[in-house]
Design an enzyme around this catalytic site. Structure first.
Site, PDB file in Angstrom:
ATOM      1  N   ASP A  13      34.437  32.488  40.303  1.00  0.00           N
ATOM      2  CA  ASP A  13      35.602  31.505  40.852  1.00  0.00           C
ATOM      3  C   ASP A  13      35.432  29.820  40.484  1.00  0.00           C
ATOM      4  OD1 ASP A  13      36.895  34.025  41.208  1.00  0.00           O
ATOM      5  OD2 ASP A  13      36.863  33.887  43.207  1.00  0.00           O
ATOM      6  N   LYS A  16      35.983  28.947  35.381  1.00  0.00           N
ATOM      7  CA  LYS A  16      35.321  29.392  34.029  1.00  0.00           C
ATOM      8  C   LYS A  16      36.335  29.427  33.056  1.00  0.00           C
ATOM      9  CE  LYS A  16      33.372  32.972  35.820  1.00  0.00           C
ATOM     10  NZ  LYS A  16      33.388  32.734  37.044  1.00  0.00           N
ATOM     11  N   GLY A  40      38.701  37.531  37.316  1.00  0.00           N
ATOM     12  CA  GLY A  40      39.852  37.029  37.301  1.00  0.00           C
ATOM     13  C   GLY A  40      39.708  35.541  36.726  1.00  0.00           C
ATOM     14  N   HIS A  41      40.172  35.099  35.624  1.00  0.00           N
ATOM     15  CA  HIS A  41      40.105  33.976  35.141  1.00  0.00           C
ATOM     16  C   HIS A  41      41.370  33.193  34.522  1.00  0.00           C
ATOM     17  CE1 HIS A  41      35.498  35.083  33.265  1.00  0.00           C
ATOM     18  NE2 HIS A  41      35.759  35.221  34.800  1.00  0.00           N
ATOM     19  N   GLN A 222      31.761  36.276  36.880  1.00  0.00           N
ATOM     20  CA  GLN A 222      31.401  36.148  38.462  1.00  0.00           C
ATOM     21  C   GLN A 222      30.344  34.892  38.331  1.00  0.00           C
ATOM     22  OE1 GLN A 222      30.861  39.758  36.655  1.00  0.00           O
ATOM     23  NE2 GLN A 222      33.019  39.553  37.412  1.00  0.00           N
TER      24      GLN A 222
HETATM   25  P1  GDP Z   1      37.085  31.689  37.299  1.00  0.00           P
HETATM   26  O1  GDP Z   1      37.005  33.317  37.604  1.00  0.00           O
HETATM   27  O2  GDP Z   1      35.864  30.990  37.410  1.00  0.00           O
HETATM   28  O3  GDP Z   1      37.759  31.807  36.019  1.00  0.00           O
HETATM   29  O4  GDP Z   1      38.074  30.908  38.391  1.00  0.00           O
HETATM   30  P2  GDP Z   1      39.422  31.451  38.936  1.00  0.00           P
HETATM   31  O5  GDP Z   1      40.521  31.353  38.081  1.00  0.00           O
HETATM   32  O6  GDP Z   1      39.170  32.936  39.870  1.00  0.00           O
HETATM   33  O7  GDP Z   1      39.585  30.461  40.232  1.00  0.00           O
HETATM   34  C1  GDP Z   1      39.618  29.052  39.847  1.00  0.00           C
HETATM   35  C2  GDP Z   1      41.143  28.529  40.387  1.00  0.00           C
HETATM   36  O8  GDP Z   1      41.126  27.333  40.626  1.00  0.00           O
HETATM   37  C3  GDP Z   1      42.370  28.882  39.660  1.00  0.00           C
HETATM   38  O9  GDP Z   1      43.541  29.264  40.588  1.00  0.00           O
HETATM   39  C4  GDP Z   1      42.402  27.674  38.859  1.00  0.00           C
HETATM   40  O10 GDP Z   1      43.716  27.574  38.320  1.00  0.00           O
HETATM   41  C5  GDP Z   1      42.003  26.716  39.694  1.00  0.00           C
HETATM   42  N1  GDP Z   1      41.374  25.496  39.252  1.00  0.00           N
HETATM   43  C6  GDP Z   1      40.591  25.404  38.235  1.00  0.00           C
HETATM   44  N2  GDP Z   1      39.995  24.178  37.938  1.00  0.00           N
HETATM   45  C7  GDP Z   1      40.648  23.329  38.990  1.00  0.00           C
HETATM   46  C8  GDP Z   1      40.561  22.088  39.524  1.00  0.00           C
HETATM   47  O11 GDP Z   1      40.088  21.060  38.976  1.00  0.00           O
HETATM   48  N3  GDP Z   1      41.434  21.688  40.527  1.00  0.00           N
HETATM   49  C9  GDP Z   1      42.477  22.570  41.269  1.00  0.00           C
HETATM   50  N4  GDP Z   1      42.961  22.118  42.266  1.00  0.00           N
HETATM   51  N5  GDP Z   1      42.263  23.811  40.885  1.00  0.00           N
HETATM   52  C10 GDP Z   1      41.759  24.241  39.691  1.00  0.00           C
HETATM   53  P1  IMO Z   2      35.348  35.765  38.489  1.00  0.00           P
HETATM   54  O1  IMO Z   2      34.535  36.257  37.131  1.00  0.00           O
HETATM   55  C1  IMO Z   2      34.329  35.971  42.563  1.00  0.00           C
HETATM   56  C2  IMO Z   2      32.516  39.594  44.019  1.00  0.00           C
HETATM   57  C3  IMO Z   2      33.297  40.721  44.911  1.00  0.00           C
HETATM   58  C4  IMO Z   2      32.383  41.355  45.644  1.00  0.00           C
HETATM   59  C5  IMO Z   2      31.111  41.486  44.763  1.00  0.00           C
HETATM   60  C6  IMO Z   2      30.965  42.939  44.026  1.00  0.00           C
HETATM   61  O2  IMO Z   2      36.605  35.907  38.508  1.00  0.00           O
HETATM   62  O3  IMO Z   2      34.215  34.626  38.827  1.00  0.00           O
HETATM   63  P2  IMO Z   2      32.229  44.282  42.222  1.00  0.00           P
HETATM   64  O4  IMO Z   2      33.862  44.400  42.104  1.00  0.00           O
HETATM   65  O5  IMO Z   2      31.749  43.595  40.958  1.00  0.00           O
HETATM   66  O6  IMO Z   2      31.496  45.395  42.698  1.00  0.00           O
HETATM   67  O7  IMO Z   2      32.254  43.256  43.598  1.00  0.00           O
HETATM   68  O8  IMO Z   2      31.249  40.493  43.647  1.00  0.00           O
HETATM   69  N1  IMO Z   2      33.226  39.558  42.820  1.00  0.00           N
HETATM   70  C7  IMO Z   2      33.606  38.184  42.661  1.00  0.00           C
HETATM   71  N2  IMO Z   2      33.700  37.238  43.469  1.00  0.00           N
HETATM   72  N3  IMO Z   2      34.569  36.074  41.395  1.00  0.00           N
HETATM   73  C8  IMO Z   2      34.487  37.197  40.614  1.00  0.00           C
HETATM   74  O9  IMO Z   2      34.654  37.235  39.276  1.00  0.00           O
HETATM   75  C9  IMO Z   2      33.931  38.354  40.944  1.00  0.00           C
HETATM   76  N4  IMO Z   2      33.821  39.571  40.836  1.00  0.00           N
HETATM   77  C10 IMO Z   2      33.215  40.378  41.502  1.00  0.00           C
HETATM   78  O10 IMO Z   2      34.110  39.770  45.746  1.00  0.00           O
HETATM   79  O11 IMO Z   2      31.645  40.526  46.705  1.00  0.00           O
HETATM   80 MG    MG Z   3      37.789  34.258  39.217  1.00  0.00          MG
END
Ligand code: GDP
Ligand code: IMO
Ligand code: MG
Length: 426
Positions: A13, A16, A40-41, A222
């Site tokens: 998270d 990415k 979840g991207h 991840q």
């Molecule tokens: P990912 O899994 O690495 O793609 O990240 P996620 O989408 O799960 O979580 C990142 C969260 O931070 C999302 O809600 C994005 O919209 C938000 N986000 C990304 N970059 C920034 C930033 O620079 N500032 C803020 N406030 N939010 C951001």
């Molecule tokens: P993105 O790509 C954050 C965590 C889960 C759990 C562990 C194992 O959005 O960064 P799994 O479902 O793979 O058996 O879970 O890994 N986890 C993540 N945490 N971002 C993710 O993906 C994750 N995918 C799995 O919360 O601790």
């Molecule tokens: Mg994510």
């Protein structure tokens, strides 16, 4: 050409999805190489906020091909849902998406097994997203799995039934719900959607593209601290999230890897169980969660929050061979007068800057350096020259401590809230 890799250096998270979307105009191909719908991207632009789980984050650009590589595990139900949502937004997914025949399929019983296995672990549960990831990779390495290419075989249904029968034995052993019937119709509908997509030998496709001078970006899911080998085992996911995973998950030779782009939040978060040395269980952590809207993109669970952890970051940089850094969510730290950065750990009284073998059983006391906060709104910035000097110092500190330049700084979730500090990305 060589393929670049973009991956998360923390516990996932990191942002990415946002950055891949921003960088996509520079690439001909965006390819996911591991993980599945546990990811979840999130992308935001023109007032649209969109979360992708299986589909690469380049899908919103019509000049780029998106590939789901062999290392990914696919739940056809979730993939169909993603495709339907994109079609509603006018995205021609069929034209822009290619799927590897070698990618493994997540069956409904894999999800039941995931739930049963977590329930059996009780207090020691991993905190899995329950998307069937672990059981699917277990079948892959156990040589029982079903692959995308299998959907074209005349005996696909028989193969499916055989694997389900095996799973039902396991589920009975775990005293769990053994009947996938209620999920099967949707699953086979998802298989039909998969049939409509172009299925390819992605290893040939990606290598041909590189040979023909096309640019490829491999998109990690991840983060490194969730890597099956180098993460905080057993509280990890079931794939290699590190750069080497792009080689096995796409069929690219190590000699064909170019830049390794490591992305990290200006602080740390973790969702699910497992050790987190700099976790803040107090009001500061609560403020970080609120300000950063730190709630899971896949499960909605609150993310645990803490200060930036340099020993963990340096470790991730080492195992990935990171060539440049991108720092996300700098704007979230604007609320703090003082920003803490963990430079070392004290483990059993000993000072160390290295991540110990097992950080589960031991008490790790983070050793912090305090830096002055910038206390101003960054979200309107568009040029790196306009960054407050305290932020420049924060970035400089990270660069000195890691030895890697920070080329991009993100100051908000939208595409435009991205500061390019390097001519490469400008
Ligand atoms: P990912 O899994 O690495 O793609 O990240 P996620 O989408 O799960 O979580 C990142 C969260 O931070 C999302 O809600 C994005 O919209 C938000 N986000 C990304 N970059 C920034 C930033 O620079 N500032 C803020 N406030 N939010 C951001
Ligand atoms: P993105 O790509 C954050 C965590 C889960 C759990 C562990 C194992 O959005 O960064 P799994 O479902 O793979 O058996 O879970 O890994 N986890 C993540 N945490 N971002 C993710 O993906 C994750 N995918 C799995 O919360 O601790
Ligand atoms: Mg994510």
């Amino acid at each position: 050409m060589k393929a670049d890799i973009l991956l998360g250096l923390q516990w996932g998270d990191e942002g990415k999805g946002k950055i891949v979307d921003v960088l996509t105009p520079k690439y001909d191909v965006i390819a996911r190489f591991q993980g599945g719908p546990n990811a979840g991207h999130t992308l935001e632009f023109n007032g649209i906020k969109h979360v992708l789980h299986t589909i690469p984050s380049g899908i919103f650009h019509d000049t780029t091909v998106n590939v789901i590589g062999n290392g990914v595990v696919i739940d056809p139900v979730i993939l169909k849902r993603e495709i339907d949502a994109l079609r509603k937004l006018g995205v021609d997914v069929k034209k822009r998406l290619l799927v590897s025949r070698r990618a493994h399929l997540i069956l409904p019983t894999h999800c039941l097994l995931d739930k049963a296995s977590e329930a059996a672990k009780g207090k020691e549960k991993i905190g899995s997203t329950l998307k069937g990831i672990g059981p699917t990779y277990m079948d892959k390495t156990g040589r029982n799995g079903l692959r995308v290419g299998d959907i074209d075989l005349p005996d696909f249904r028989e193969k499916y039934n055989k694997l389900v029968a095996k799973h039902r034995d396991l589920l009975r052993f775990l005293n769990a719900d053994t009947d996938p019937a209620e999920f099967e119709a949707a699953w086979f509908e998802g298989i039909e959607t998969l049939r409509e997509l172009t299925r390819i030998d992605s290893e040939h496709f990606v290598n041909d593209m590189l040979r023909n001078g096309k640019t490829v970006l491999a998109e990690g899911a991840q983060g490194s601290m969730l890597d099956i080998d180098f993460g905080t085992y057993p509280f990890v996911t079931s794939s290699n999230t590190m750069a080497a995973g792009a080689c096995t998950g796409l069929g690219i030779a190590p000699s064909r890897i170019g830049n390794v782009i490591g992305i990290f939040k200006a602080y740390c978060t973790r969702v699910g169980s497992g050790p987190f040395p700099t976790e803040l269980l107090d009001e500061t952590g609560e403020r970080m969660r609120e300000e950063g809207r730190e709630f899971g993109s896949t499960t909605g669970r609150p993310r645990r929050c803490g200060w930036l952890d340099l020993p963990a970051l340096r470790y991730a940089i080492t195992i990935n061979g990171v060539t440049e850094l991108m720092m996300m969510k700098a704007d979230v730290l604007s609320i703090f007068d003082t920003i803490r950065v963990c430079t070392h750990y004290r483990v059993n009284g000993q000072l160390t800057d290295r991540l110990p073998y097992d950080i589960n059983g031991v008490t790790i006391e983070p050793v912090y350096t305090d830096l002055k906060g910038w206390n101003c709104d960054l979200t309107g910035l568009t040029q790196p020259e306009d960054m407050p000097h305290e932020l420049i110092e924060y970035i400089g500190f990270v660069e000195r401590e890691t030895g890697v330049p920070v080329h991009v700084v993100s100051v908000g979730p939208d595409r435009v809230q991205t500061l390019m500090r390097s001519a490469v990305w400008a």
